[in-house]
Scaffold this active site. Structure first.
Site, PDB file in Angstrom:
ATOM      1  N   GLN A 174      38.794  40.113  41.412  1.00 16.74           N
ATOM      2  CA  GLN A 174      39.298  39.397  42.583  1.00 16.74           C
ATOM      3  C   GLN A 174      40.788  39.626  42.819  1.00 16.74           C
ATOM      4  O   GLN A 174      41.594  39.634  41.892  1.00 16.74           O
ATOM      5  CB  GLN A 174      38.990  37.898  42.439  1.00 16.74           C
TER       6      GLN A 174
ATOM      7  N   ARG B 238      40.543  37.977  37.829  1.00 17.76           N
ATOM      8  CA  ARG B 238      41.614  38.348  38.767  1.00 17.76           C
ATOM      9  C   ARG B 238      42.154  39.713  38.356  1.00 17.76           C
ATOM     10  O   ARG B 238      42.442  39.946  37.181  1.00 17.76           O
ATOM     11  CB  ARG B 238      42.737  37.308  38.687  1.00 17.76           C
TER      12      ARG B 238
ATOM     13  N   HIS C  91      38.332  41.660  47.319  1.00 17.89           N
ATOM     14  CA  HIS C  91      37.544  41.257  46.157  1.00 17.89           C
ATOM     15  C   HIS C  91      36.430  42.294  45.951  1.00 17.89           C
ATOM     16  O   HIS C  91      35.754  42.694  46.905  1.00 17.89           O
ATOM     17  CB  HIS C  91      36.875  39.904  46.396  1.00 17.89           C
TER      18      HIS C  91
HETATM   19  N1  HSE Z   1      38.785  31.119  45.087  1.00 21.06           N
HETATM   20  C1  HSE Z   1      38.998  32.444  45.561  1.00 21.06           C
HETATM   21  C2  HSE Z   1      39.918  33.188  44.660  1.00 21.06           C
HETATM   22  C3  HSE Z   1      39.548  32.477  46.934  1.00 21.06           C
HETATM   23  O1  HSE Z   1      40.631  32.544  43.879  1.00 21.06           O
HETATM   24  O2  HSE Z   1      39.965  34.405  44.733  1.00 21.06           O
HETATM   25  C4  HSE Z   1      39.015  31.491  47.913  1.00 21.06           C
HETATM   26  O3  HSE Z   1      37.657  31.573  48.192  1.00 21.06           O
END
Ligand code: HSE
Length: 368
Positions: free
Chosen positions: A162, A268, A275
């Site tokens: 992400q 992340r 994403h």
């Molecule tokens: N929660 C998601 C993230 C983004 O932290 O990447 C919002 O949907």
């Protein structure tokens, strides 16, 4: 024309929403009013049919004048103002990017390429709250919706990669600061120490991550040259909240009669606004790859089915090729060595477009 109040239009998701609405000429179809606490009373930026002054986003009186409110202001605003507006008797349509109301019985999670009928039925039967899904969930369903709709998915894991944007605008800038920090250290060291080896640079950069000057106020940890395998808070069963959302939100959007199990690890990575997700899909039965391809491709017009070869994958199935677009490439589709009913796939989407702003503006158009 319906009166539409827009809140959070200066934030990151809000800015993307405004840009999309302008590009698609949505402002021609509504009487829009921009709300803000800090800018109330100021001249509003110029959009077609937009009220000339910014109104007060804390004013129940001004908000209740609206037929539709669309907010990208975040959960705190929703938690405070949504109950206040409903208690005041306001019966307008509430369209929201924040997660607060998503799992409410009375709300619909909106992703019209998947659940347009549900949204239309809701609008016709008096449902008032329409909430954008979690970005990872929406992007997964945009890519794989065809397989779920066909009813062939027994369960699925999603391992995510992400982008920094999901954590917010400050985090995106912090990622760039971290990269800049490494770049500057690298340049200086290389100039003064020609012939330094890759392993020596690696040691230097890893040491620099502990430097008190290393920018980490928002993430708390290095993301550049590293990754962070935890997103959001912990839920009781050991999942992160981001991981928990996958199953509950996807099944709510799909309107599943029987819950389809979905779980994985959310991570992340140092991407700015796309994403990516790697999937293991357990099929209920053996389905050939050509059928899988047509189910995925025919699901919606934004899917780009990427052949499972190296050049196509590296050309079309990367954040670099998707950023800032509505494309949803799905690739690496192949049967896994685990067995004929196990499918591998990889997909990408822009976290701010299909992941956030786009389902909201499309719901707004449906509500007019
Ligand atoms: N929660 C998601 C993230 C983004 O932290 O990447 C919002 O949907």
């Amino acid at each position: 024309m319906k009166k539409v109040g827009i809140i959070g239009w200066r934030g990151m998701v809000g800015s993307v929403l405004m840009e999309r609405m302008e590009n698609e000429k949505d402002f021609d179809k509504v009487q829009s009013y921009l709300f803000s606490t800090s800018l109330k009373g100021n001249k509003a930026p110029i959009y077609n049919n937009c009220h000339e002054l910014v109104l007060d986003s804390n004013s129940i009186d001004e908000l209740t004048e609206m037929d539709i409110i669309i907010t990208c202001q975040g959960g705190d605003f929703t938690n405070e103002m949504h109950p206040a507006l409903r208690t005041s008797g306001w019966t307008g349509i509430w369209i929201d990017a924040a997660s607060s109301l998503r799992m409410n019985e009375k709300s619909i999670i909106v992703l019209d390429p998947l659940n347009k009928n549900k949204i239309t039925e809701g609008l016709n039967s008096g449902v008032k709250d329409y909430i954008g899904g979690n970005c990872t969930v929406s992007l997964m369903l945009m890519g794989l919706g065809g397989l779920f709709k066909e009813g062939i998915v027994e369960w699925m894991t999603s391992m995510t990669y992400q982008a920094a944007s999901g954590a917010g605008a400050k985090n995106m800038i912090e990622l760039l600061d971290q990269m800049n920090y490494f770049g500057t250290e690298f340049d200086t060291y290389r100039l003064n120490n020609p012939g330094t080896t890759a392993l020596e640079y690696e040691k230097l950069m890893t040491e620099k991550m502990s430097d008190p000057k290393f920018p980490r106020d928002n993430f708390g940890y290095p993301l550049g040259l590293s990754l962070l395998p935890w997103i959001d808070t912990k839920v009781e069963n050991g999942q992160s909240r981001e991981e928990w959302k996958a199953q509950v939100e996807a099944n709510k959007i799909l309107g599943s009669e029987e819950i389809i199990p979905i779980d994985g690890t959310c991570v992340r990575v140092a991407s700015l606004r796309c994403h990516s997700q790697a999937f293991t899909i357990k099929l209920k039965k053996s389905v050939d790859i050509a059928t899988i391809e047509s189910l995925i491709t025919e699901s919606n017009e934004w899917v780009d089915f990427v052949p499972n070869d190296k050049d196509s994958t590296l050309d079309r199935l990367t954040p670099a090729s998707v950023s800032g677009t509505l494309k949803i490439p799905v690739g690496r589709v192949r049967k896994m060595t685990l067995g004929d009913n196990y499918l591998n796939a990889f997909s990408i989407g822009d976290q701010l477009l299909w992941g956030a702003a786009e389902p909201l503006r499309r719901t707004l158009l449906m509500a007019l």
